[in-house]
Design an enzyme around this catalytic site. Structure first.
Site, PDB file in Angstrom:
ATOM      1  N   VAL A  25       4.932   1.993   8.229  1.00  7.11           N
ATOM      2  CA  VAL A  25       5.162   3.419   8.465  1.00  7.11           C
ATOM      3  C   VAL A  25       3.852   4.184   8.319  1.00  7.11           C
ATOM      4  O   VAL A  25       3.178   4.092   7.284  1.00  7.11           O
ATOM      5  CB  VAL A  25       6.203   3.983   7.474  1.00  7.11           C
ATOM      6  CG1 VAL A  25       6.416   5.474   7.719  1.00  7.11           C
ATOM      7  CG2 VAL A  25       7.528   3.232   7.588  1.00  7.11           C
TER       8      VAL A  25
ATOM      9  N   ASP B 227       5.671   2.602   2.199  1.00  8.17           N
ATOM     10  CA  ASP B 227       4.823   1.450   2.498  1.00  8.17           C
ATOM     11  C   ASP B 227       4.035   1.760   3.768  1.00  8.17           C
ATOM     12  O   ASP B 227       4.618   1.936   4.847  1.00  8.17           O
ATOM     13  CB  ASP B 227       5.711   0.212   2.695  1.00  8.17           C
ATOM     14  CG  ASP B 227       4.919  -1.068   2.964  1.00  8.17           C
ATOM     15  OD1 ASP B 227       3.690  -0.976   3.164  1.00  8.17           O
ATOM     16  OD2 ASP B 227       5.537  -2.151   2.992  1.00  8.17           O
ATOM     17  N   HIS B 228       2.701   1.800   3.647  1.00  3.46           N
ATOM     18  CA  HIS B 228       1.878   2.215   4.784  1.00  3.46           C
ATOM     19  C   HIS B 228       1.761   1.143   5.860  1.00  3.46           C
ATOM     20  O   HIS B 228       1.245   1.411   6.956  1.00  3.46           O
ATOM     21  CB  HIS B 228       0.468   2.586   4.302  1.00  3.46           C
ATOM     22  CG  HIS B 228      -0.168   3.689   5.077  1.00  3.46           C
ATOM     23  ND1 HIS B 228       0.004   3.842   6.430  1.00  3.46           N
ATOM     24  CD2 HIS B 228      -0.976   4.714   4.683  1.00  3.46           C
ATOM     25  CE1 HIS B 228      -0.678   4.904   6.849  1.00  3.46           C
ATOM     26  NE2 HIS B 228      -1.279   5.455   5.809  1.00  3.46           N
ATOM     27  N   ARG B 229       2.238  -0.067   5.609  1.00  9.34           N
ATOM     28  CA  ARG B 229       2.132  -1.110   6.629  1.00  9.34           C
ATOM     29  C   ARG B 229       3.082  -0.869   7.797  1.00  9.34           C
ATOM     30  O   ARG B 229       2.628  -0.862   8.962  1.00  9.34           O
ATOM     31  CB  ARG B 229       2.374  -2.483   5.987  1.00  9.34           C
ATOM     32  CG  ARG B 229       1.301  -2.910   4.995  1.00  9.34           C
ATOM     33  CD  ARG B 229       1.680  -4.166   4.251  1.00  9.34           C
ATOM     34  NE  ARG B 229       2.913  -4.000   3.491  1.00  9.34           N
ATOM     35  CZ  ARG B 229       3.515  -4.981   2.828  1.00  9.34           C
ATOM     36  NH1 ARG B 229       3.022  -6.208   2.859  1.00  9.34           N
ATOM     37  NH2 ARG B 229       4.627  -4.745   2.146  1.00  9.34           N
TER      38      ARG B 229
ATOM     39  N   PRO C   6       0.837  -1.211   0.000  1.00  9.36           N
ATOM     40  CA  PRO C   6       0.000   0.000   0.000  1.00  9.36           C
ATOM     41  C   PRO C   6       0.869   1.258   0.000  1.00  9.36           C
ATOM     42  O   PRO C   6       1.343   1.700   1.039  1.00  9.36           O
ATOM     43  CB  PRO C   6      -0.826  -0.128   1.279  1.00  9.36           C
ATOM     44  CG  PRO C   6       0.006  -0.991   2.180  1.00  9.36           C
ATOM     45  CD  PRO C   6       0.775  -1.920   1.295  1.00  9.36           C
TER      46      PRO C   6
END
Length: 435
Positions: free
Chosen positions: A411, A407-409, A236
């Site tokens: 961070v 990467d939104h996972r 993501p």
């Protein structure tokens, strides 16, 4: 004394590799540290060097074969040793004739996957006439079959030039070139249609019209395509943009290059700024793992390098402890090795962020795809003059645009925003990069 030379495990996560080329001819001597064979993995092409003097008594695979690591691929002898009977040598080394035919000495591999019963290899003799069929079967290497499928070629229609007429990679690549360069055949004339009947339209695609060349995918190109497609599908991404004033950074670079024996680039200073920001915001120095977020102690930064075979991202280790000149020296060494095809897979592993710079091409801004399993990539554009407002007045400033893909996972947005602010501060006040 003869010994087997095994396909090396050039990377920890590599189960197979392609034998690109033999650098020593069978029967020829070699010295310690001479390149024996070139091995291609998903990430790089590596020359495997000899660990002692010797002679290459026999090769068990030809160039183009995809081979499991740990498989015997050659027989080496001591310096001055002469080649003998290959079957006797293999038997002496614990590889009997059936195993040699089926595994160590890759002979004919049937196109039919069900036809995998062991066969007894014939005694060495003159090569059989080239041809794709032997008793109704088509023999080809696994790599050749895979390339043929991807190129839309019927492997049974190809002529093999390998041992016993086996179809190998070069046969598929030649057929692909011939197919790409062949002009389409005109259809046979048909009987005249009635005046009232309109000819049915022929469906065509852009690829069917005009001259073109199909270039078979290399293992590296396929790996790049697979990894980046997976990244966009499963990672993501979110993006943050910033504009940095770089007048002081450029002036600092001029002062450094006036006294340093190593020329420092803008990119070297930006890599150091990335490490500075990682030190100030350690939450960014992390990657997503299925079981946990892994946070690193050292700051390892990948630097994108364009080569003829594709983009590679060698990793600079411990950048937080390196001087700017040391970064410049190591980056240039990586770039030279990358373009010479001499990077090792270990050079490409690790890191939590990549710096990709297209500023030298005049690109003002772009958003890059994260290189998994890293958590971010910083896309750097060209420095340019731009009107800005300072103290209520419009003035011209030298600025540089960057886009941070995250990467939104592992961070969150707020963490990435703090990181980008720390990076911008380091760029606009660059003294901290050299102290």
């Amino acid at each position: 004394m003869a010994e087997l030379f095994l396909m090396p495990a050039v990377a920890a996560d590599t189960a197979t590799a392609v034998l690109s080329a033999w650098q020593v001819a069978p029967g020829a001597p070699f010295a310690k540290d001479d390149a024996l064979v070139s091995i291609e993995t998903d990430k790089a092409e590596v020359d495997v060097a000899a660990d002692r003097d010797g002679v290459l008594l026999a090769t068990l695979y030809e160039a183009g074969a995809e081979i499991e690591t740990g498989t015997p691929i050659a027989v080496l002898g001591a310096a001055g040793e002469r080649p003998g009977d290959l079957g006797a040598l293999l038997a002496e080394l614990g590889v009997d004739a059936p195993a040699a035919a089926g595994r160590a000495v890759r002979r004919d591999v049937p196109e039919d996957p069900a036809a995998d019963r062991p066969r007894t290899a014939p005694a060495p003799a003159a090569p059989a006439p080239a041809g794709p069929e032997h008793g109704g079967r088509v023999f080809s290497s696994p790599l050749a079959r895979r390339l043929a499928r991807e190129a839309g070629l019927d492997v049974t229609a190809l002529t093999g030039t390998g041992p016993g007429g086996r179809i190998v990679r070069r046969d598929v690549e030649a057929a692909a070139r011939d197919t790409a360069g062949a002009a389409p055949q005109a259809p046979a004339p048909l009987a005249p249609a009635p005046a009232t009947a309109a000819p049915a339209p022929t469906a065509t695609t852009p690829a069917d019209t005009g001259a073109h060349t199909d270039i078979p995918h290399s293992r590296m190109r396929r790996a790049i395509a697979t990894r980046l497609t997976e990244s966009k599908q499963h990672t993501p991404h979110f993006y943050l943009r910033a504009t940095c004033a770089v007048a002081e950074l450029l002036a600092l670079r001029e002062r450094i290059n006036a006294v340093s024996p190593v020329k420092v680039s803008v990119n070297d200073l930006l890599v150091k700024a990335v490490a500075t920001a990682h030190t100030q915001v350690p939450e960014m120095n992390a990657v997503w793992r299925p079981e946990a977020v892994r946070r690193f102690d050292a700051v390892d930064v990948s630097v994108a390098v364009a080569t003829d075979k594709g983009l590679v991202t060698p990793v600079l280790r411990g950048v937080e402890n390196l001087s700017v000149s040391a970064i410049a020296t190591r980056t240039r060494a990586f770039a030279e090795r990358a373009r010479a095809g001499a990077l090792h897979p270990a050079d490409l592993e690790g890191g939590s962020i990549t710096v990709s710079n297209l500023g030298m091409y005049g690109v003002e801004e772009f958003a890059a795809i994260i290189n998994p399993p890293q958590a971010a990539i910083l896309a750097v554009g060209a420095a340019r003059d731009e009107a800005v407002v300072r103290d209520g007045a419009v003035t011209v400033a030298r600025v540089l645009g960057v886009v941070l893909s995250v990467d939104h996972r592992p961070v969150d947005g707020a963490v990435a925003a703090r990181w980008l602010a720390a990076f911008t501060e380091a760029v606009e006040n660059p003294v901290r990069l050299v102290v």
